[in-house]
Write an enzyme that holds these catalytic residues in place. Structure first.
Site, short mmCIF file in Angstrom:
data_model
loop_
_atom_site.label_atom_id
_atom_site.label_comp_id
_atom_site.label_asym_id
_atom_site.label_seq_id
_atom_site.Cartn_x
_atom_site.Cartn_y
_atom_site.Cartn_z
N GLU A 86 53.69 71.94 67.82
CA GLU A 86 54.44 71.84 66.55
C GLU A 86 54.67 70.37 66.19
O GLU A 86 55.25 69.60 66.97
CB GLU A 86 55.77 72.60 66.66
CG GLU A 86 56.43 72.78 65.31
CD GLU A 86 57.67 73.66 65.37
OE1 GLU A 86 57.68 74.64 66.13
OE2 GLU A 86 58.63 73.34 64.64
N LYS A 281 65.75 79.06 68.83
CA LYS A 281 64.29 78.78 68.81
C LYS A 281 64.07 77.28 68.77
O LYS A 281 63.19 76.74 69.45
CB LYS A 281 63.66 79.48 67.60
CG LYS A 281 62.14 79.38 67.53
CD LYS A 281 61.64 78.12 66.86
CE LYS A 281 60.12 78.09 66.84
NZ LYS A 281 59.59 76.79 66.40
N ASP A 297 56.83 78.25 84.25
CA ASP A 297 56.52 79.49 83.54
C ASP A 297 57.46 79.63 82.34
O ASP A 297 58.61 80.03 82.47
CB ASP A 297 56.70 80.64 84.55
CG ASP A 297 56.42 82.00 83.95
OD1 ASP A 297 56.39 82.12 82.71
OD2 ASP A 297 56.27 82.95 84.73
N HIS A 394 59.72 67.53 58.70
CA HIS A 394 58.71 68.46 59.18
C HIS A 394 57.39 68.24 58.45
O HIS A 394 56.33 68.12 59.05
CB HIS A 394 59.24 69.88 58.95
CG HIS A 394 58.41 70.92 59.61
ND1 HIS A 394 58.47 71.15 60.96
CD2 HIS A 394 57.48 71.77 59.12
CE1 HIS A 394 57.62 72.11 61.26
NE2 HIS A 394 57.01 72.50 60.16
#
Ligand code: MEV
Length: 442
Positions: A86, A281, A297, A394
């Site tokens: 991202e 998130k 993991d 962004h």
């Protein structure tokens, strides 16, 4: 298009697997095959290492590995490696790191390192008899696993407890051997699962020879033995704080209004699950990137953290923010079962290098670093959300992705970057400006 089932696929050579794929799925087989091969590493040994991580490898799937420098954590300066696709994540982390470096840095504390595993079994007899049996054979559960625990114990870890849990109120006949472990610098999945499978075998075997059971009671059904990725006692806390007046970098808001709006934004995520999911998130953008770069993991970490976010029956924010006596406080508390030895940490060359960038941390150090990355990411996201909005930063980072899709040249990229330096990037504006610039070209 229906593709007939394929038999013995895993036994085919890599080339044959690719040919099979190309003939059944690729619209342009030659192009598809050459693309897959372009991503093979020219170092055959390195490629073989990656081929053997999983079954049916056909190529490598790149994710950028970036670094976010200037993280001051408990007085020590870190550069944090982050593997993530991202666009804005590493930039946001670096910005937040610098902001807090100038305001005392991050403070962290490991609150616990307990890992958990369970043997799930069915027993249909008298509960008191089962309890008596468990108490009598409990020492045998430890001793039967001693060949597995020997080395871990030498280093100070091992099995820390085994309890019999009655779950019959939730499912008829259902009991557990709920076990706890200290696995030190290892994530410990293999260690824990091996211990559990040994507990299960010993438990079943001993039940058969136990005089206190009738024949039906001797027949304990082991359903499964597996670690739990929910580790509410393997927890780390990270925090930042500074005088409210020092929150002085945003021109849109005064430091006082910034602090209050920030706290309000976090409080919204504390009470509203839709917002909490997106809020968390953003936190995971930072944590997953560190977890991936250090060969841990991320699915296990994600599952455990989101379960923790709902531990009081309602999904909520993992971070807290508050103002106390003119001081702004912001903190995170999360479970993180990480390892810095064993597994991929010693196999993947880039993981080894990432750990070296972090000064070869212990698992406890890495828990603290990952929590800081999560807190920093959340700070950066909320800071943007309550001031300029998220799209400005962004889309600035996304500009290169759009230009790459347009197959822009270096000259065009430079022109576009300087054109949008002080402007908000939108997809349609990029296309418009790019096309106009192209028309001007000789
Ligand atoms: C985007 O990947 C993450 C954010 O949506 C997080 C947030 O809203 O807090 C920006």
């Amino acid at each position: 298009m229906t593709v007939p089932p394929v038999k013995g696929f895993s036994k085919l050579s890599k080339e044959d697997k690719i040919d099979w794929l190309a003939s059944h799925y690729f619209s342009n087989p030659d192009e598809g095959i050459s693309l897959l091969k372009k991503y093979w590493n020219h170092d055959a040994k390195l490629q073989q290492l990656h081929d053997e991580f999983i079954e049916n490898t056909i190529t490598n799937f790149y994710v950028p590995l970036g670094v976010a420098p200037n993280f001051l954590i408990n007085g020590q300066n870190y550069t944090i490696p982050m593997a993530i696709e991202e666009s804005s994540v590493v930039a946001a982390a670096s910005k937040a790191a610098k902001f807090w470096m100038e305001r005392g840095g991050f403070k962290t504390e490991v609150l616990g390192t307990e890992k958990i595993g369970q043997v799930h079994f069915i027993y249909q007899g008298h509960k008191k008899r089962l309890q008596k049996f468990f108490t009598a054979i409990k020492p045998k559960l430890f001793s039967a696993a001693s060949h597995i625990t020997k080395n871990m114990e030498k280093r100070g870890g091992g099995i820390t407890g085994i309890e019999l849990i009655d779950k019959t109120g939730e499912l008829p006949g259902y009991f557990q051997l709920h076990s706890t472990f200290e696995t030190l610098d290892a994530m410990g999945a293999n260690f824990i699962n091996s211990c559990l499978e040994q507990f299960a075998a010993t438990f079943k075997e001993e039940a058969v020879g136990w005089d206190g059971f009738d024949d039906a009671e001797k027949d304990i059904e082991i359903v499964m033995s597996i670690l739990s990725n929910y580790v509410p006692n393997c927890v780390v806390r990270a925090s930042v704080s500074c005088p409210v007046k020092d929150l002085d970098e945003d021109r849109e808001l005064t430091p006082g209004s910034f602090a209050e709006k920030f706290v309000r934004a976090v409080d919204i995520a504390r009470v509203e699950p839709h917002r909490a999911v997106t809020h968390n998130k953003g936190i995971m953008n930072g944590i997953d990137a560190v977890v991936l770069a250090t060969g841990n993991d991320f699915r296990a970490v994600e599952a455990g953290i989101h379960a923790y976010a709902s531990k009081n029956g309602k999904y909520t924010s993992l971070t807290k923010a508050w103002i106390e006596e003119d001081t702004f406080h912001f903190s995170i508390e999360i479970p993180l079962a990480l390892g810095t030895v064993g597994g991929l940490t010693s196999l993947h060359p880039l993981v080894r290098l990432s750990l070296e960038i972090l000064d070869n941390p212990s698992a406890k150090d890495l828990m603290q670093i990952a929590a800081v990355a999560g807190l920093a990411q959340n700070f950066a996201a909320i800071r943007s959300l309550i001031t300029t909005g998220i799209q400005k930063g962004h889309m600035k980072m996304h500009l290169m992705n759009i230009l790459n899709q347009l197959e822009a040249t270096e000259e065009e990229k430079n022109y576009m970057a300087s054109y949008f330096k002080n402007k908000t990037v939108t997809h349609s504006d990029v296309i418009k400006v790019y096309e106009a610039h192209k028309r001007k070209q000789p």
